[in-house]
Enzyme design. Structure first.
Site, PDB file in Angstrom:
ATOM      1  N   ASP A 109     -12.380   5.964  10.666  1.00 19.80           N
ATOM      2  CA  ASP A 109     -12.603   5.705   9.246  1.00 19.80           C
ATOM      3  C   ASP A 109     -11.290   5.921   8.499  1.00 19.80           C
ATOM      4  O   ASP A 109     -10.831   7.068   8.384  1.00 19.80           O
ATOM      5  CB  ASP A 109     -13.678   6.655   8.710  1.00 19.80           C
ATOM      6  CG  ASP A 109     -14.126   6.289   7.296  1.00 19.80           C
ATOM      7  OD1 ASP A 109     -13.373   5.585   6.600  1.00 19.80           O
ATOM      8  OD2 ASP A 109     -15.221   6.713   6.892  1.00 19.80           O
TER       9      ASP A 109
ATOM     10  N   HIS B  36      15.808   0.780   6.604  1.00 22.15           N
ATOM     11  CA  HIS B  36      14.784  -0.014   5.929  1.00 22.15           C
ATOM     12  C   HIS B  36      15.350  -1.327   5.417  1.00 22.15           C
ATOM     13  O   HIS B  36      14.694  -2.368   5.466  1.00 22.15           O
ATOM     14  CB  HIS B  36      14.168   0.779   4.768  1.00 22.15           C
ATOM     15  CG  HIS B  36      13.019   1.640   5.204  1.00 22.15           C
ATOM     16  ND1 HIS B  36      11.740   1.162   5.283  1.00 22.15           N
ATOM     17  CD2 HIS B  36      12.971   2.938   5.597  1.00 22.15           C
ATOM     18  CE1 HIS B  36      10.934   2.137   5.689  1.00 22.15           C
ATOM     19  NE2 HIS B  36      11.659   3.222   5.903  1.00 22.15           N
TER      20      HIS B  36
ATOM     21  N   GLU C 270       3.819  -1.739   7.675  1.00 22.79           N
ATOM     22  CA  GLU C 270       5.054  -1.131   7.175  1.00 22.79           C
ATOM     23  C   GLU C 270       6.140  -1.221   8.229  1.00 22.79           C
ATOM     24  O   GLU C 270       6.018  -0.647   9.321  1.00 22.79           O
ATOM     25  CB  GLU C 270       4.822   0.340   6.795  1.00 22.79           C
ATOM     26  CG  GLU C 270       6.084   1.011   6.277  1.00 22.79           C
ATOM     27  CD  GLU C 270       5.888   2.475   5.931  1.00 22.79           C
ATOM     28  OE1 GLU C 270       6.886   3.171   5.686  1.00 22.79           O
ATOM     29  OE2 GLU C 270       4.722   2.923   5.922  1.00 22.79           O
TER      30      GLU C 270
ATOM     31  N   LYS D 296     -13.401  13.042   2.705  1.00 22.33           N
ATOM     32  CA  LYS D 296     -12.601  11.980   2.084  1.00 22.33           C
ATOM     33  C   LYS D 296     -12.047  12.379   0.712  1.00 22.33           C
ATOM     34  O   LYS D 296     -11.891  11.541  -0.169  1.00 22.33           O
ATOM     35  CB  LYS D 296     -13.418  10.683   1.969  1.00 22.33           C
ATOM     36  CG  LYS D 296     -13.915  10.182   3.313  1.00 22.33           C
ATOM     37  CD  LYS D 296     -14.845   8.999   3.187  1.00 22.33           C
ATOM     38  CE  LYS D 296     -15.381   8.605   4.556  1.00 22.33           C
ATOM     39  NZ  LYS D 296     -16.351   7.519   4.496  1.00 22.33           N
TER      40      LYS D 296
END
Length: 604
Positions: A491, A589, A283, A415
Site C-alpha cells: 500500500d 541530476h 525519479e 497512514k
C-alpha cells in the site's frame, strides 16, 4: 467623450448593380454633393469638447471639496448650516451649473445623431440599404457566410418597415467545452451500452456485474468518460492487464492501468544473501544511486538486518457515561488475567492473527484501545479489524453501557505521521547496519569518512530537529520505501509511517571506517493479499524470494521483505549522503535526470 457616429465608410444602397454599372456613393459623400451639411453637436461649443469636459469635471469636484470642507468647519464650530456666505453661495451656483452640464453631457450623442440623421425617413432608408448591402456581401463571400446557424440559404431581402438587422458586432472569445470524442465501439451492442451509460440509464459501477467481462467493462467505461468529458485518454493503456484479478479487491471503476518503469538495484548483500531489489519509480538517479550504495555495502562485506518487533495495530474508541467507567474498562483490559481471555476471543478471527498486547489511553470518558497482533505474511489491517470486532462484541456483553464510537480512531495510527508509531512501532520494526571501509568510501563513494559523519550530524539529526521532524531523521528513506512498495504491491499510502527512519553514522576502527545504520520502527509490508497477487508485483516478490505465504514458518516471508526494505534504505542513505558530501548531487541530476529527447517524437 466618445460620441456615436455613423461610419464614414461606404454603405451602399439596396440596388443590385450590373457588370458595367457603378455603385452608389456613400451617404455622407452623397449628402455633401447634395449640399446637405452634417452638423456635430459639439460644434456649438466655444471650446473643444475634451477641454470643456475637463473644465466642468474639475469645477464639479473642486466645488464639492470646498463645500464639504466648509460644512465640516460649521459642524465643529456649531454654526447653522443654513447660514451661507457669498463664497459658499457662488460655489453652490457653480455646483448647480456643473451638474446641469454633466446631466446633459450624456445627451450630446443623441443630439448629434439626431441632427446628423435629419428625420425618421433617413433611418428607414439607410437601414434598408445596410441590410441589402450585408446580404450582397455575404453572397459574394460564399453560400454559408450569412447563415452559420440556420443553413446555407441566403435570405430574401426584407420589405420596408421591417425591423432592421443589427450590425455585426466583434466576436467575443468564449472558452467552449471541446466536442466529445467518439471512438467506434467494438459492436453495436457496446455502442448501445455506451449511450445508456452516458444518458444515466446504466450506472457505470455496475458494468462488471452486468457484462460479466471486466476488460469489456473497463473499455466501455473509458469510452464513456471520453464522450462525457471531451478529453482524450488515448495514452492510457487498456490491453495487457488482467482486470478479473483486481475485481472486488484492488480497484473499482477501472478504465485502464498506469505504466511505471521498474529498475533493479543490487546485488544487495544482506545477512549473507544476495538480493536484486526491484524499484518502481519515475525519479531519475534513484535506482542508480541505490545501486551504488549496494555496491559499496557488497564491497565492504555486506549488511546485517535484525527484526525487533512484529505487530500490526488497530485502535477503536469506546465511550461511557463517566470517566470512571472508562477507567474501569482500562484496568480490566490491562489485567493479565483478563488479557488471556480477550486474546482467545481475538485469535478466533483468523488462523494467523495472534493478539500480543492492548495499549489504552483515556480522553475524558472516552477510551482508546490500541490492539497489537501478529498477522502472518499478510500486512494484516483487515485481519486485525476482524479480531478487534470480536473483542468489542465480547466487551459489549460485560459493559452494557459502552458505546462503540468507531473501530478505528487514529490511535493506531494508519497512514498518518504519528509519534506512537515512531515510539511503539507498527508492523515490522527493523534495524540494519554495515561497516563501510575507508577504501570503499574513497573509491566508490568519492568522499571521506569524517565528512560523512559531520554531514549526517548536521543534516539528518540537527537539521531534522530544527525542522521539528517526526520520524524523519534521514536523507530520503521514503524514496526507497515508495519505490519498493509500488514494485512489490504494498500500500503506497503506508509509506508515511513506513518511512520513519533515523540514520546514524560513526567513525570506527580509529576513524578509518564508517559505521552506518538505519532504524525503522514501522515497516508495514505483506506478501499475500492486496496488490501482491497482481502479476507484475508477484513477479517482483518472486525475484526477492518472498512470494506468497510461507507455509513452514508463517510470517517469515513478510518479515524478510521488511529487512530487505531496510537494507535498501541503508544503501540509498549511504549513496545520497556521499553525493551531497562530495558535492555531486546537482551534477548527477543534471546529467542523468534531464532528458534532451523530443518527447513528441519519442511517444510517436
Amino acid at each position: 467623450m466618445d460620441v456615436r457616429r455613423r461610419s464614414e465608410e461606404a454603405v451602399y444602397s439596396s440596388k443590385v448593380f450590373a457588370a458595367d454599372e457603378k455603385p452608389l456613393k456613400p451617404h455622407k459623400q452623397q449628402q455633401e454633393e447634395d449640399n446637405t451639411l452634417l452638423i456635430d453637436a459639439s460644434d456649438a461649443l466655444p471650446l473643444p469638447l475634451y477641454f470643456t469636459n475637463g473644465l466642468f469635471f474639475t469645477m464639479f469636484f473642486s466645488v464639492m471639496y470646498f463645500l464639504l470642507s466648509r460644512w465640516r468647519e460649521k459642524i465643529r464650530n456649531s454654526t447653522p448650516l443654513h447660514v451661507v456666505t457669498l463664497s459658499e453661495l457662488g460655489a453652490i451656483v457653480s455646483l448647480i451649473a456643473s451638474v446641469i452640464y454633466l446631466l446633459g453631457f450624456f445627451g450630446i450623442g443623441f443630439v448629434q445623431t439626431f441632427v446628423a440623421r435629419g428625420n425618421n425617413d433617413s433611418w428607414d432608408e439607410e437601414d434598408e440599404n445596410d441590410e441589402q448591402f450585408i446580404l450582397e456581401e455575404d453572397s459574394r463571400r460564399g453560400p454559408c457566410a450569412a447563415a452559420t446557424t440556420l443553413g446555407c440559404a441566403v435570405p430574401t431581402p426584407p420589405a420596408k418597415h421591417i425591423a432592421p438587422i443589427v450590425p455585426q458586432q466583434p466576436a467575443v472569445s468564449i472558452a467552449e467545452k471541446p466536442a466529445p470524442l467518439v471512438t467506434p465501439a467494438a459492436s453495436e451492442e457496446d455502442e448501445e451500452i455506451i449511450k445508456s451509460v452516458v444518458q444515466g440509464k446504466i450506472p457505470s459501477y455496475s458494468l462488471e456485474s452486468k457484462l460479466g467481462d471486466c476488460k469489456r467493462a473497463a473499455s466501455i467505461r473509458k469510452e464513456v468518460l471520453q464522450r462525457i468529458t471531451g478529453k482524450s485518454l488515448e495514452g492510457l493503456p487498456l490491453d495487457g492487464f488482467n482486470y478479473e484479478s483486481i475485481l472486488g479487491q484492488c480497484c473499482e471503476m477501472t478504465i485502464g492501468y498506469v505504466q511505471i518503469p521498474v529498475g533493479i538495484a543490487g546485488p544487495l548483500l544482506l545477512n549473507g544473501r544476495e538480493y536484486s531489489v526491484p524499484m518502481a519509480t519515475t525519479e531519475g538517479c534513484l535506482v542508480a544511486s541505490t545501486n551504488r550504495g549496494c555496491k559499496a555495502i557488497y564491497a565492504s562485506g555486506g549488511a546485517t538486518s535484525i527484526l525487533l518487533r512484529d505487530g500490526m495495530t488497530r485502535a477503536p474508541c469506546v465511550r461511557f457515561g463517566t470517566a470512571k467507567r472508562a477507567a474501569e474498562l482500562k484496568f480490566f483490559v490491562e489485567d493479565p488475567i483478563n488479557f488471556e481471555t480477550l486474546a482467545n476471543v481475538f485469535n478466533q478471527s483468523s488462523r494467523f492473527a495472534r493478539l500480543q498486547r492492548i495499549q489504552c489511553a483515556i480522553a475524558g470518558k472516552n477510551l482508546h484501545m490500541r490492539f497489537v497482533c501478529s498477522t502472518g505474511d499478510a500486512m494484516g489491517m483487515n485481519m486485525v479489524s476482524k479480531g478487534v470486532q470480536n473483542v468489542l462484541d465480547y466487551l459489549q456483553n460485560e459493559y452494557t453501557d459502552m458505546d462503540v464510537i468507531g473501530i478505528s480512531a487514529n490511535f493506531c495510527s494508519d497512514k498518518k505521521p504519528a509519534a506512537v508509531n515512531w515510539i511503539e512501532g507498527r508492523g515490522k520494526s527493523v534495524v540494519c547496519e554495515a561497516i563501510i571501509t575507508e577504501e570503499v568510501v574513497k573509491k566508490i563513494l568519492k568522499t571521506e569518512v569524517a565528512a560523512l559523519v559531520e554531514l549526517n550530524m548536521l543534516k539528518n539529526l540537527t537539521g531534522s530537529a530544527l525542522a521539528g521532524a517526526l520520524g524523519g531523521f534521514n536523507a530520503h528513506a521514503s524514496n526507497i520505501v515508495s519505490a519498493v512498495y509500488i514494485a512489490t504491491g504494498q500500500d503506497p499510502a503506508q509509506n508515511i509511517e513506513s518511512s520513519h527512519c533515523i540514520t546514524m553514522m560513526e567513525a570506527v576502527n580509529d576513524g578509518k571506517d564508517l559505521h552506518i545504520s538505519v532504524t525503522m520502527p514501522s515497516i508495514e509490508v505483506g506478501t499475500v493479499g492486496g496488490g501482491t497477487q497482481l502479476a507484475s508485483q508477484s513477479a517482483c516478490l518472486n525475484l526477492l524470494g518472498v512470494k506468497g505465504a510461507n507455509r513452514e514458518a508463517p510470517g517469515s516471508n513478510a518479515r524478510l521483505l521488511a529487512t530487505i526494505v531496510a537494507g535498501s534504505v541503508l544503501a540509498g542513505e549511504l549513496s545520497l549522503m556521499s553525493a551531497i558530501s562530495a558535492g555531486h548531487l546537482v551534477n548527477s541530476h543534471m546529467k542523468y535526470n534531464r532528458s534532451t529527447k523530443d518527447v513528441t517524437k519519442a511517444s510517436s
